[in-house]
Design a protein around this motif. Structure first.
Motif, short mmCIF file in Angstrom:
data_model
loop_
_atom_site.label_atom_id
_atom_site.label_comp_id
_atom_site.label_asym_id
_atom_site.label_seq_id
_atom_site.Cartn_x
_atom_site.Cartn_y
_atom_site.Cartn_z
N ILE A 530 0.86 -1.18 0.00
CA ILE A 530 0.00 0.00 0.00
C ILE A 530 0.90 1.24 0.00
O ILE A 530 2.04 1.20 0.49
CB ILE A 530 -0.95 0.03 1.22
CG1 ILE A 530 -0.16 -0.06 2.54
CG2 ILE A 530 -2.01 -1.05 1.14
CD1 ILE A 530 -0.96 0.26 3.80
N GLY A 531 0.38 2.33 -0.57
CA GLY A 531 1.12 3.59 -0.54
C GLY A 531 0.37 4.56 0.36
O GLY A 531 0.14 4.26 1.52
N THR A 532 -0.06 5.69 -0.22
CA THR A 532 -0.94 6.58 0.54
C THR A 532 -2.36 6.37 0.00
O THR A 532 -2.54 5.96 -1.16
CB THR A 532 -0.56 8.06 0.34
OG1 THR A 532 -0.74 8.39 -1.05
CG2 THR A 532 0.87 8.33 0.77
N ALA A 533 -3.35 6.64 0.85
CA ALA A 533 -4.74 6.42 0.43
C ALA A 533 -5.03 7.22 -0.84
O ALA A 533 -5.56 6.69 -1.82
CB ALA A 533 -5.68 6.82 1.55
N GLU A 534 -4.63 8.48 -0.80
CA GLU A 534 -4.90 9.36 -1.93
C GLU A 534 -4.20 8.88 -3.20
O GLU A 534 -4.80 8.77 -4.27
CB GLU A 534 -4.43 10.76 -1.58
CG GLU A 534 -5.25 11.84 -2.20
CD GLU A 534 -5.12 13.13 -1.38
OE1 GLU A 534 -5.10 14.18 -1.99
OE2 GLU A 534 -5.00 13.04 -0.14
N GLY A 535 -2.91 8.57 -3.05
CA GLY A 535 -2.10 8.15 -4.20
C GLY A 535 -2.63 6.85 -4.79
O GLY A 535 -2.73 6.70 -6.02
N ASP A 536 -2.99 5.89 -3.93
CA ASP A 536 -3.47 4.60 -4.42
C ASP A 536 -4.81 4.76 -5.14
O ASP A 536 -5.04 4.15 -6.19
CB ASP A 536 -3.60 3.60 -3.27
CG ASP A 536 -2.21 3.13 -2.79
OD1 ASP A 536 -1.21 3.47 -3.45
OD2 ASP A 536 -2.14 2.44 -1.76
N LEU A 537 -5.69 5.58 -4.57
CA LEU A 537 -6.99 5.80 -5.22
C LEU A 537 -6.81 6.42 -6.60
O LEU A 537 -7.46 6.03 -7.57
CB LEU A 537 -7.85 6.71 -4.35
CG LEU A 537 -8.70 6.00 -3.28
CD1 LEU A 537 -9.24 6.98 -2.27
CD2 LEU A 537 -9.82 5.19 -3.93
#
Ligand code: FSO
Ligand code: SF4
Length: 542
Positions: A530-537
């Motif tokens: 996982i990365g950051t929530a924002e980045g992954d989305l």
């Protein structure tokens, strides 16, 4: 001691002095010896398979022994002493049967021949010699793959045990457990063979989970969407934790008419959706969140607590007398109810104050297992076709104590309004009480069930793929998984066996996976941290 089987392992490398989970070095050594002894059973059972010998008692024992070594199940050294002794007795009895059927009972020195020491200290000393790092000459990648198989088998054995309790068994599951365990002792096997065996573990686990699904739904009906109160009702109370539906049913039966309300904790939450469990008038609501918060939550619970499976943590003194274990769970000093007569817990609940008044609280919805979701499949398919639903996210897996797990809360909060979140297992407690609303009557947050219900999630994905005449990888579906213990490992292996790509895994990658093994997984399955929530989305939705 050396243990790195779970996500919270010390420094992301391995627990060496005491487990972060609370596992003492003696227990670690005894667990290692029990796995060693079970590998001995496996070697004999593999010979048995060749001559048509399989013993139900041995199969049951092997799964129970392996499940006992899963993270947060049993911390009681005395129970392991008994299990090791029984393992050797089962092994020898099986040898005799194999020999009588014309099979070979000649084994090289090792797990199939070892004699257990006569006391706990002696067994601990033996266990210290058979741990993961016992043989420093083993190539690290081979060790990594062997451990991956062992941890996969731990998860598989847990599911097989749950299924057997509900009357569902299949010879092929036991045969693989033995094949896989015995293979970890085979120096002629290389990385390719072990990768194949790890994926086979995932394949066989699909069978085990199907059996468990059949056991759960066959016994208790298909879950139906159900609102579960998070508050409490005035009166005496028992809290049931773990994953075992039959234990919950037994407790519901034994408390009927006694003025005790029964609450679920942790992974028991989805039980409220099963018709044959929800019919009990005193099966009231859900209390608390995920396993890692139990010390605080159990201390505040005004009744008795029963742990039916993982995850148990060291009980605080304040509730040590209120907590009971059953099945394979154990903690030294905690009363163990081996015979499923829950009278000690019921008496304790009656002696404790219970809730002295009604406690208001929110409600959460459960019961969106495969049957309920497929019941609204036409609406879901229509919503995807007319672009009302853009994407599905399966945000599921285990919870845990690491701060990095906030990612999952943030991820769900940031999922755009035209997307649906499917969830399962205890990781959901990071967001289970959020009101995400609905899309044309389809709730945006669908709780499929326990980690034990991963089969249901897979069935939903397969049904969607069939409806859209595409592969699961081509669906507008992304898997954002959190792992903690070995049941999560085997579910991951099942997903890989199905060829599912682009899985995001967190909060950290397994310490037992070496860079070379990771490389194989990345190359073949594009699995990623996982990365950051924002980045992954952003990356997923483009
Ligand atoms: Fe959670 Fe614990 Fe169900 Fe695990 S309670 S962490 S995957 O053991 O079993 O989800
Ligand atoms: Fe450490 Fe996890 Fe092993 Fe416990 S189960 S000793 S926390 S790696």
């Amino acid at each position: 001691m050396f243990c790195f089987q779970c996500e919270q392992t010390a420094k992301g490398e391995g627990c060496t002095k005491i487990g972060v989970c609370g596992k003492q070095p003696e227990v670690a050594a005894l667990q290692d010896l029990l796995i060693h002894a079970t590998k001995g059973i496996a070697q004999v059972a593999v010979e048995g398979t060749k001559v048509g010998v399989s013993d139900p008692a041995v199969n049951q024992f092997a799964c129970e022994a392996i499940f006992s070594t899963l993270t947060n199940v049993d911390f009681d050294p005395a129970r392991f002493v008994t299990l090791i002794d029984e393992a050797v007795k089962h092994r020898e009895a099986l040898k005799a049967k194999v020999q009588a059927a014309g099979g070979s009972a000649a084994f090289a020195d090792g797990p199939a021949t070892f004699t257990p020491a006569g006391d706990q200290a002696g067994l601990v000393a033996q266990g210290e010699k058979v741990g993961i790092q016992a043989d420093p000459s083993v190539n690290p990648d081979i060790r990594s793959l062997r451990e991956l198989i062992v941890y996969g088998i731990k998860g598989l054995a847990a599911y097989a045990d749950h299924a057997r309790i509900l009357g569902q068994e299949d010879e092929s599951v036991y045969a693989y457990i033995y094949e896989g365990l015995a293979a970890t002792l085979d120096d002629t096997l290389g990385a390719d063979e072990y990768v194949g065996l790890a994926l086979k573990c995932g394949e066989v686990n699909l069978k085990a989970m199907e059996l468990l699904d059949a056991g759960n739904t066959g016994t208790y009906g298909h879950p139906v969407p159900t609102a579960v109160p998070l508050g409490a009702k005035k009166g005496k109370a028992i809290l049931v934790s773990g994953h075992d539906l039959k234990d919950l049913e037994t407790i519901l039966k034994q408390t009927e008419g006694k003025g005790i309300n029964v609450y679920t904790h942790g992974e028991m939450l989805p039980c409220h959706g099963y018709p044959e469990l929800k019919k009990y008038g005193h099966f009231y609501g859900h209390y608390g969140t995920a396993w890692q918060n139990q010390a605080k939550e159990f201390a505040a619970f005004p009744g008795a607590i029963v742990m039916t499976t993982n995850c148990i943590q060291k009980p605080r003194e304040t509730y040590q007398d209120n907590i009971f274990t059953t099945g394979l769970v154990g903690w030294p000093g905690v009363t163990h109810i081996a015979d499923k007569d829950f009278t000690p817990a019921i008496e304790r609940a009656m002696a404790l104050p219970g809730f002295t008044k009604d406690v208001p609280g929110k409600q959460v919805m459960v019961g969106f297992a495969r049957n309920a979701v497929m019941g609204v499949a036409p609406q879901v398919i229509e919503a995807v076709k007319n672009k009302a639903i853009r994407h599905f996210f399966l945000v599921g897996g285990c919870d845990g104590a690491k701060p990095g797990r906030d990612y999952y809360t943030e991820f769900v909060e940031k999922v755009p309004e035209d997307c649906v979140v499917l969830t399962l297992a205890c990781g959901k407690f990071r967001f289970f009480d959020k009101d995400l609303g609905d899309i044309g009557g389809i709730p945006r947050l669908l709780d499929i069930g326990q980690c034990n219900d991963a089969h249901s999630a897979i069935q939903i994905a397969v049904a969607l793929a069939n409806a859209f005449e595409c592969g699961v990888n081509d669906l507008p579906l992304s898997m954002i998984l959190s792992w903690y213990e070995q049941k999560a490992c085997v579910i991951l292996l099942s997903l890989l066996h199905l060829g599912i790509k682009d899985i995001r895994l967190g909060p950290s990658l397994p310490a037992f996976i070496t860079p070379n093994v990771l490389d194989v997984l990345v190359k073949n399955f594009n699995i990623m941290p996982i990365g950051t929530a924002e980045g992954d989305l952003k990356a997923i939705l483009g």
